[in-house]
Design an enzyme around this catalytic site. Structure first.
Site, mmCIF file in Angstrom:
data_model
loop_
_atom_site.group_PDB
_atom_site.id
_atom_site.type_symbol
_atom_site.label_atom_id
_atom_site.label_comp_id
_atom_site.label_asym_id
_atom_site.label_seq_id
_atom_site.Cartn_x
_atom_site.Cartn_y
_atom_site.Cartn_z
ATOM 1 N N ASP A 104 0.815 -1.203 0.000
ATOM 2 C CA ASP A 104 0.000 0.000 0.000
ATOM 3 C C ASP A 104 0.850 1.255 0.000
ATOM 4 O O ASP A 104 1.450 1.594 1.007
ATOM 5 C CB ASP A 104 -0.873 -0.054 1.258
ATOM 6 C CG ASP A 104 -1.827 1.104 1.322
ATOM 7 O OD1 ASP A 104 -1.976 1.799 0.298
ATOM 8 O OD2 ASP A 104 -2.413 1.320 2.387
ATOM 9 N N ASP A 310 -0.543 7.120 -7.752
ATOM 10 C CA ASP A 310 -0.991 6.029 -6.904
ATOM 11 C C ASP A 310 -1.165 4.769 -7.739
ATOM 12 O O ASP A 310 -2.017 4.722 -8.609
ATOM 13 C CB ASP A 310 -2.315 6.446 -6.267
ATOM 14 C CG ASP A 310 -2.851 5.415 -5.315
ATOM 15 O OD1 ASP A 310 -2.305 4.300 -5.264
ATOM 16 O OD2 ASP A 310 -3.834 5.715 -4.618
#
Ligand code: NAG
Ligand code: NAG
Length: 430
Positions: A104, A310
Site C-alpha cells: 500500500d 498512486d
C-alpha cells in the site's frame, strides 16, 4: 492544505523467498495483481474484460469512499475498495513466517496479525506467533523506534502500542516490535533486513479479507518498507505495471536496479508535504491531438503538488476545471457512436472492438515531463465491444494519477533525489 484521503495505493507484491544476500546494491520483486493467475484472487472463468470491469468498479468504490477526510496525523490506506490490487509477500522472524500483505503506497506501517489475538480477522496463512521467533523484540515507549509511527501510546508495561486507522474504517492496534524481515528477489535469492520496525497487531478489523495477513506500507514516511530498507538501498524504487489484459506479472525494483534512465525517460519533481506518506506531482495540463488544456484558476487541484501518483487506484481523477475542458475535446476527436457505460460509472463510452484506434493522441504534462499515453492508458474495455474513458472529474480534492495510466511505463520514485521518472516500456519484458 489538502485534507487527506486514502489513496488506495494498495498493491500487493508476492515474492518467493530463499536465503542469500544480493550482490549488486539492488533487487527486484514480483508484484502480483490480484487478477493475475498467480494471485489467490484469480478467477480463471473471468474474461479479461470482466477483470478490467471489476477493477474499474473497485476503483469507483474507492473514489466514492475517498471523500471522507481524516484528521491530520492519520495514517490511511484504502483497503476496502479493492482489498489490495497487488499482494506482497514478506517473511518475518527466525525461523521466517510468510506474511501476505496488501502492498500500500497510501500508508506507511508494516503490520501483521499476531498471536495471541484479542480480536483478529480470519486469514488463510498461519498467523505470526512472536513467541516462536528467536529474533523478535518488543519496543518500549521510550525507544526512538517508537517514534517512527505517529500514533503510538504507552502501555501499562511501558511498551510502544500503535493505533493505525484507515480511511475505510479498517484498523489495527498492537505492539511496535522489531524482527528480521526477508524479501525474496526474482533472482531467487532473498534479502534479509534486521531490526525492521513493524506492528504486531492483536486487535485488527475492517475490510480485510482472508488472503491477507496485514499491510505492507510503501509510502514515503519513516515507518514504511521503502524508508526502512532505504537505509541500505537508498529511498528509491520503480515498478513497471503490465497491462491488465496480459498475463504476466509486474515487477518492483529497489536500490540500484530501480534507477530509470535512457531513451524516452522524462522526469518531474516529486513534491513532499508535511504529510510524507503520499507521492505528489504537479500536473500542468493535458493535450488532446496537440491542443493543450491547462489546470487554471484558483480552484482545488491546481498548483504545485496537485496530483498524487498512486499505483493502487485504477482510474485517473482530474481537477474539475481541467476535466471540463478535456472531456469535450476527446469527445470531439472521436467519431464513433457513443454508448452508455453498462456499469453506469464512466462518462464517455464508445462502441468499439479490438484496439481502440479511434483514441486521440493524449499527452499528460507534468512539470518538466510530457508523458504520451497509449490508448489503453486512457480508455478501457469495460465489456466486449465497449471502450470508456478512464479519466474522471475529481470529487473534492482527490486528484489521482491511477494505474491504468501508468501501464507500460517504467516509473521510478527517487525520494531522496526528489524526482519521479517515466519511461515508456514493454513491462512484460522488464
Ligand atoms: C490514535 O490513537 C487513538 C488511541 O490512542 C485512537 O483513538 C485514534 O483513533 C488514533 N488516531 C488515528 C489517526 O489512528
Ligand atoms: C498523433 O501522434 C502521431 C505520432 O506522434 C502523429 O503522427 C499524428 O500526426 C498525431 N495525430 C494528431 C491528430 O495529432
Amino acid at each position: 492544505m489538502t485534507s487527506r484521503y486514502a489513496s488506495s495505493f494498495c498493491f500487493l507484491v508476492v515474492l518467493s523467498l530463499a536465503s542469500a544476500e544480493d550482490i549488486d546494491g539492488g533487487f527486484t520483486l514480483e508484484l502480483i495483481h490480484r487478477d493475475s493467475p498467480k494471485s489467490p484472487f484469480y478467477d480463471p472463468l473471468e474474461t479479461p474484460s470482466q477483470r478490467v470491469g471489476r477493477a474499474v468498479s473497485r476503483s469507483i468504490a474507492r473514489l466514492a469512499g475517498g471523500l471522507r477526510s481524516n484528521a491530520p496525523g492519520d495514517p490511511y490506506a484504502d483497503i476496502n475498495g479493492n482489498q489490495g490490487e497487488y499482494l506482497i509477500k514478506i517473511m518475518i522472524g527466525t525461523p521466517p513466517v510468510d506474511i501476505m500483505g496488501s502492498a500500500d503506497t497510501g500508508s506507511d506501517l508494516i503490520w501483521t496479525q499476531c498471536k495471541p489475538c484479542r480480536s483478529c480477522f480470519k486469514q488463510d496463512v498461519p498467523m505470526f506467533d512472536p513467541s516462536k521467533s528467536r529474533t523478535y523484540v518488543v519496543v518500549s515507549y521510550d525507544s526512538p523506534k517508537c517514534k517512527v509511527f505517529d500514533n503510538t501510546s504507552r502501555s501499562s508495561q511501558g511498551l510502544c502500542e500503535y493505533h493505525a486507522s484507515y480511511e475505510d474504517q479498517s484498523y489495527s492496534n498492537g505492539n511496535i516490535a522489531t524482527d528480521i524481515i526477508s524479501l525474496g528477489s526474482t533472482s531467487g535469492s532473498s534479502i534479509r533486513f534486521s531490526e525492521m520496525v513493524f506492528g504486531c497487531g492483536y486487535d485488527n478489523g475492517g475490510a480485510f479479507n482472508t488472503h491477507t495477513s496485514g499491510v505492507v506500507g510503501l509510502g514515503g514516511s519513516d515507518a514504511s518498507l521503502i524508508s526502512q530498507i532505504g537505509r541500505r538501498y537508498g529511498r528509491i524504487f520503480s515498478y513497471c505495471l503490465v497491462p491488465f489484459f496480459l498475463r504476466s506479472s509486474s515487477k518492483i525494483n529497489f536500490g540500484s536496479t530501480a534507477h530509470v534512465a535512457g531513451r524516452g525517460t522524462v522526469s518531474t519533481p516529486l513534491i513532499r508535504r508535511s504529510q510524507e506518506t503520499f507521492y505528489y506531482l504537479t500536473l500542468e495540463g493535458i493535450s488532446i491531438n496537440g491542443k493543450k488544456f491547462t489546470t487554471s484558476g484558483s480552484s482545488h487541484g491546481t498548483g504545485e503538488g496537485n496530483i498524487i501518483i498512486d499505483s493502487g487506484t485504477t482510474l485517473t481523477s482530474l481537477p474539475h476545471d481541467l476535466y471540463k475542458q478535456v472531456e469535450p475535446a476527446i469527445s470531439a476527436a472521436i467519431h464513433l457512436p457513443k454508448v452508455k457505460d453498462p456499469s453506469g460509472s464512466l462518462n464517455l463510452c464508445y462502441q468499439s472492438s479490438g484496439d481502440f484506434k479511434a483514441a486521440p493522441n493524449i499527452t499528460v504534462h507534468f512539470t518538466g515531463a510530457d508523458v504520451e499515453l497509449n490508448w489503453y492508458n486512457a480508455f478501457v474495455k469495460v465489456t466486449e465491444g465497449i471502450a470508456c474513458l478512464t479519466f474522471v472529474p475529481s470529487s473534492c480534492d482527490e486528484v489521482t494519477y491511477g494505474n491504468l495510466a501508468q501501464m507500460n511505463f517504467l516509473i521510478g520514485y527517487d525520494i531522496d533525489g526528489g524526482k519521479l521518472s517515466f519511461k515508456p516500456a514493454d513491462c512484460t519484458r522488464r
